[in-house]
Design an enzyme around this catalytic site. Sequence first.
Site, PDB file in Angstrom:
ATOM      1  N   ASN A 210       0.853  -1.185   0.000  1.00  0.00           N
ATOM      2  CA  ASN A 210       0.000   0.000   0.000  1.00  0.00           C
ATOM      3  C   ASN A 210       0.894   1.243   0.000  1.00  0.00           C
ATOM      4  O   ASN A 210       2.115   1.136   0.051  1.00  0.00           O
ATOM      5  CB  ASN A 210      -0.952  -0.015   1.208  1.00  0.00           C
ATOM      6  CG  ASN A 210      -0.196  -0.077   2.521  1.00  0.00           C
ATOM      7  OD1 ASN A 210       0.528   0.841   2.873  1.00  0.00           O
ATOM      8  ND2 ASN A 210      -0.331  -1.188   3.231  1.00  0.00           N
ATOM      9  N   ASP A 279      -4.106  -6.281   5.297  1.00  0.00           N
ATOM     10  CA  ASP A 279      -5.106  -7.135   5.937  1.00  0.00           C
ATOM     11  C   ASP A 279      -5.066  -8.545   5.358  1.00  0.00           C
ATOM     12  O   ASP A 279      -5.429  -9.502   6.024  1.00  0.00           O
ATOM     13  CB  ASP A 279      -6.502  -6.524   5.762  1.00  0.00           C
ATOM     14  CG  ASP A 279      -6.660  -5.272   6.618  1.00  0.00           C
ATOM     15  OD1 ASP A 279      -6.075  -5.249   7.722  1.00  0.00           O
ATOM     16  OD2 ASP A 279      -7.326  -4.315   6.179  1.00  0.00           O
ATOM     17  N   LYS A 289       8.903 -16.861 -10.860  1.00  0.00           N
ATOM     18  CA  LYS A 289       8.106 -15.784 -11.423  1.00  0.00           C
ATOM     19  C   LYS A 289       6.936 -16.356 -12.243  1.00  0.00           C
ATOM     20  O   LYS A 289       7.141 -17.278 -13.045  1.00  0.00           O
ATOM     21  CB  LYS A 289       9.009 -14.904 -12.307  1.00  0.00           C
ATOM     22  CG  LYS A 289       8.333 -13.665 -12.796  1.00  0.00           C
ATOM     23  CD  LYS A 289       9.273 -12.846 -13.668  1.00  0.00           C
ATOM     24  CE  LYS A 289       8.475 -11.769 -14.383  1.00  0.00           C
ATOM     25  NZ  LYS A 289       9.233 -11.141 -15.442  1.00  0.00           N
ATOM     26  N   PRO A 305      -2.898 -11.895  10.564  1.00  0.00           N
ATOM     27  CA  PRO A 305      -3.210 -11.686  11.984  1.00  0.00           C
ATOM     28  C   PRO A 305      -3.165 -10.193  12.310  1.00  0.00           C
ATOM     29  O   PRO A 305      -2.403  -9.444  11.693  1.00  0.00           O
ATOM     30  CB  PRO A 305      -2.085 -12.433  12.712  1.00  0.00           C
ATOM     31  CG  PRO A 305      -0.996 -12.589  11.722  1.00  0.00           C
ATOM     32  CD  PRO A 305      -1.621 -12.583  10.359  1.00  0.00           C
ATOM     33  N   ASP A 306      -3.990  -9.764  13.259  1.00  0.00           N
ATOM     34  CA  ASP A 306      -3.990  -8.357  13.680  1.00  0.00           C
ATOM     35  C   ASP A 306      -2.969  -8.217  14.817  1.00  0.00           C
ATOM     36  O   ASP A 306      -3.201  -8.674  15.939  1.00  0.00           O
ATOM     37  CB  ASP A 306      -5.392  -7.943  14.137  1.00  0.00           C
ATOM     38  CG  ASP A 306      -5.478  -6.445  14.365  1.00  0.00           C
ATOM     39  OD1 ASP A 306      -4.568  -5.887  15.028  1.00  0.00           O
ATOM     40  OD2 ASP A 306      -6.440  -5.825  13.884  1.00  0.00           O
ATOM     41  N   PHE A 323      -3.575   3.271  15.278  1.00  0.00           N
ATOM     42  CA  PHE A 323      -3.833   4.318  14.281  1.00  0.00           C
ATOM     43  C   PHE A 323      -5.022   3.883  13.430  1.00  0.00           C
ATOM     44  O   PHE A 323      -5.203   2.692  13.184  1.00  0.00           O
ATOM     45  CB  PHE A 323      -2.605   4.552  13.388  1.00  0.00           C
ATOM     46  CG  PHE A 323      -1.687   5.599  13.947  1.00  0.00           C
ATOM     47  CD1 PHE A 323      -0.994   5.374  15.115  1.00  0.00           C
ATOM     48  CD2 PHE A 323      -1.539   6.825  13.302  1.00  0.00           C
ATOM     49  CE1 PHE A 323      -0.161   6.354  15.649  1.00  0.00           C
ATOM     50  CE2 PHE A 323      -0.711   7.806  13.820  1.00  0.00           C
ATOM     51  CZ  PHE A 323      -0.024   7.573  15.000  1.00  0.00           C
ATOM     52  N   LYS A 337     -12.762   1.182  16.503  1.00  0.00           N
ATOM     53  CA  LYS A 337     -11.531   0.383  16.563  1.00  0.00           C
ATOM     54  C   LYS A 337     -10.949   0.393  17.964  1.00  0.00           C
ATOM     55  O   LYS A 337     -10.435  -0.611  18.455  1.00  0.00           O
ATOM     56  CB  LYS A 337     -10.486   0.967  15.608  1.00  0.00           C
ATOM     57  CG  LYS A 337     -10.532   0.305  14.270  1.00  0.00           C
ATOM     58  CD  LYS A 337      -9.633   0.952  13.265  1.00  0.00           C
ATOM     59  CE  LYS A 337     -10.183   0.590  11.890  1.00  0.00           C
ATOM     60  NZ  LYS A 337      -9.491   1.218  10.811  1.00  0.00           N
TER      61      LYS A 337
HETATM   62  O1  C5P Z   1      -8.388  -2.379  11.951  1.00  0.00           O
HETATM   63  P1  C5P Z   1      -7.362  -1.540  11.280  1.00  0.00           P
HETATM   64  O2  C5P Z   1      -6.458  -2.320  10.407  1.00  0.00           O
HETATM   65  O3  C5P Z   1      -7.885  -0.345  10.554  1.00  0.00           O
HETATM   66  O4  C5P Z   1      -6.530  -0.953  12.502  1.00  0.00           O
HETATM   67  C1  C5P Z   1      -5.450  -0.147  12.318  1.00  0.00           C
HETATM   68  C2  C5P Z   1      -4.503  -0.283  13.479  1.00  0.00           C
HETATM   69  O5  C5P Z   1      -4.231  -1.667  13.741  1.00  0.00           O
HETATM   70  C3  C5P Z   1      -3.179   0.345  13.204  1.00  0.00           C
HETATM   71  O6  C5P Z   1      -2.673   0.791  14.431  1.00  0.00           O
HETATM   72  C4  C5P Z   1      -2.383  -0.812  12.622  1.00  0.00           C
HETATM   73  O7  C5P Z   1      -0.989  -0.631  12.792  1.00  0.00           O
HETATM   74  C5  C5P Z   1      -2.887  -1.991  13.434  1.00  0.00           C
HETATM   75  N1  C5P Z   1      -2.891  -3.264  12.699  1.00  0.00           N
HETATM   76  C6  C5P Z   1      -2.081  -4.303  13.066  1.00  0.00           C
HETATM   77  N2  C5P Z   1      -2.114  -5.496  12.412  1.00  0.00           N
HETATM   78  C7  C5P Z   1      -2.956  -5.691  11.381  1.00  0.00           C
HETATM   79  C8  C5P Z   1      -3.810  -4.652  10.967  1.00  0.00           C
HETATM   80  C9  C5P Z   1      -3.752  -3.446  11.647  1.00  0.00           C
HETATM   81  O8  C5P Z   1      -1.280  -4.129  14.014  1.00  0.00           O
HETATM   82  N3  C5P Z   1      -2.960  -6.851  10.750  1.00  0.00           N
END
Ligand code: C5P
Length: 396
Positions: A210, A279, A289, A305-306, A323, A337
């Site tokens: 991104n 995401d 390739k 994973p978040d 953020f 959030k």
């Molecule tokens: O839910 P969203 O992705 O919009 O949330 C953004 C926040 O979560 C940011 O602080 C980002 O660094 C963190 N984040 C993360 N891991 C992910 C997605 C987002 O730490 N996979």
Amino acid sequence: MAEFSGKRIVLGITGGVAAYKAAELVRLLIKADAIVDVVLTAAGEHFVGSATFQALTGKPVWSDLWDARSPGGMAHIDLSRGADAVLVAPASADFLAKLAHGQADDLLSTLCLARACPLLVAPAMNRQMWEQAPTRRNARQLADDGIFLLGPASGEQACGEVGPGRMLEAFELFDALAAFFQPKLLAGRTVLLTAGPTFEAIDPVRGLTNSSSGKMGFALARACQEAGAAVTLVSGPVALQTPRGVTRIDVESAGQMREAVLNELPGQDLFIAVAAVADYRPAKSEHDKIKKDGKAKTLELLQNPDILAEVAASPDAPFCVGFAAESQNLAEYAEGKRRAKKLPLVVGNLVQDGLSGDANLVTLFDAQGAHPLPSAAKLVVARAIVAHIAAMLSPR
Ligand code: C5P
């Protein structure tokens, strides 16, 4: 307000080729609204003329301890009294030796001894001179005496040799001085940050990413470091210089970022997740390739994973800051959030207000409500975020 508004700085210039960099430093300080008095030693005058500094500061330049122009007849007292800092750049090996022994036989060394403000020195000399035992001893003595050494850097020298002894560049000295004046709101704290985009490989040459520049995360890392914290920055692929004093770990994918964060997490007081983590990642990354074959392709994506949610939910979780970059409904999404990830603080911004630019317009969301900050350069915004975080942390 400019960076150095109201700050009075005495800039001492001793004998060294790097004296030419002092002219650029003065220009930067004056542009940032500092009040600068320049003191040249006799050796310094061999390298740069006082007319340059007089023109840049619009004030007389001082070099003589017995200068009759000084109102009190005591130039060393008149100059050091009321100064916020004395910076000697370049500081020669001879001048370091004088400082280390408390000698006061010219205007600059005398005012250094007479000062009541912090003293910073930027050494500049040939590498052999810097590495000699007496200079090492003097540098240690100065540090013990509470004098701040800025540099030296390593690299090519005017004498043709390569090694430690180069004076820092003007912009680096400017940044170091600016950092020096920041309140130490995070002294003794440890901070882990993520910044930049992630890159999720499709094959050896292609991937999903991104447009995050990493600038906000790097500015926050710098602001935390300036505030006295020990800072570790886990960064996705960006073309940015690591802020001074910050430990940087480079990663590519969200998976690598998660692993680095979990490795570094023990003992951290704060976790600030600025990274724009992808995401989704391709279900598999091709070893070779992918060749075009005239057929349509489908890319299967798996959710990443978040990292932030995982850290915030971990036992002994640090103070977590998230953020939220949104394109609409900022308050609703950012606050949502904050609650969903159980965070004390979320920094929200509209993507159109600063995703990759140098300025940002953000609103802070905490349990007390929304706190909009004025639009400003990312470093200024970062310092304001640090002040807000410090006010939320329980006192030590
Ligand atoms: O839910 P969203 O992705 O919009 O949330 C953004 C926040 O979560 C940011 O602080 C980002 O660094 C963190 N984040 C993360 N891991 C992910 C997605 C987002 O730490 N996979």
